[in-house]
Write a protein that holds these residues in place. Structure first.
Motif, mmCIF file in Angstrom:
data_model
loop_
_atom_site.group_PDB
_atom_site.id
_atom_site.type_symbol
_atom_site.label_atom_id
_atom_site.label_comp_id
_atom_site.label_asym_id
_atom_site.label_seq_id
_atom_site.Cartn_x
_atom_site.Cartn_y
_atom_site.Cartn_z
ATOM 1 N N THR A 10 38.751 42.084 35.257
ATOM 2 C CA THR A 10 38.107 41.718 36.602
ATOM 3 C C THR A 10 38.533 42.207 38.202
ATOM 4 O O THR A 10 39.125 43.137 37.788
ATOM 5 N N ASN B 234 43.102 40.434 34.835
ATOM 6 C CA ASN B 234 42.482 41.451 33.003
ATOM 7 C C ASN B 234 42.483 42.566 34.037
ATOM 8 O O ASN B 234 41.331 43.035 34.218
ATOM 9 N N GLU B 235 43.592 43.429 33.625
ATOM 10 C CA GLU B 235 43.330 44.538 34.778
ATOM 11 C C GLU B 235 42.333 45.345 34.164
ATOM 12 O O GLU B 235 42.455 46.082 32.971
#
Length: 187
Positions: A76, A72-73
């Motif tokens: 995370t 999840n750019e």
């Protein structure tokens, strides 16, 4: 569409590969997670368009084959996924190499610690005068955690009238000197 059963056969293949390692299977957050000494190392799961093997500290893997993507750019920091869209993409030798590297990293305690944000506490002038006048009060106040300091300050600041603020300060001074937090009696 049932996301999990949609990839049931493929997930079983991944699980059979992971079973060849020292990792222990457990269930966390409703999903299959593999741990080493109770530390999360990898997980498997099915999604609408792909099934995945994710590495909790995948950011530390060399990823020479460029299989991993950020889960999840921007959100995370260490979780990395290896996404598959068919069982033909599963290469046991490569997967085992990645898993062994993840296990080695876990044994070396390679992790990204969450950043602690130290929020500066803004002390209202009316209370700062009291602190300046009494060094013992100042020292006792500074011993409280920022969270408890903020509770005291909000208690003072939520009063609308100056007289109420002053009476609240008088009420909390003995509590501060006795190292009693504003809401300790409720905890």
């Amino acid at each position: 569409m049932d996301k999990i059963n949609h990839w049931e056969a493929e997930l079983e293949i991944l699980k059979s590969i992971i079973a060849k390692t020292v990792l222990v299977e457990t269930t966390k957050w409703g999903g299959c997670v593999y741990v080493l000494d109770n530390k999360n190392v990898i997980g498997v799961g099915g999604f609408k368009n792909f099934f995945t093997l994710w590495f909790f500290n995948g950011v530390f893997l060399k990823d020479e084959k460029k299989h991993l993507v950020n889960a999840n750019e921007g959100v995370t920091k260490s979780l990395q996924q290896w996404r598959f869209t068919s069982k033909e993409e599963i290469n046991e030798t490569e997967i085992l190499a990645y898993i062994q590297e993840a296990i080695k990293n876990e044994k070396q305690v390679k992790i990204i610690k969450p950043e602690k944000t130290k929020e500066a506490v803004s002390i209202p002038a009316i209370f700062q005068k009291e602190l300046n006048a009494d060094p013992n009060l100042e020292e006792a106040f500074q011993r409280f955690s920022p969270y408890k300091q903020k509770e005291f300050l909000e208690y003072i600041e939520t009063a609308k009238r100056e007289e109420t603020k002053l009476s609240r300060i008088e009420k909390i001074k003995p509590m501060i000197l006795d190292n009693i937090g504003l809401n300790d009696k409720y905890r």
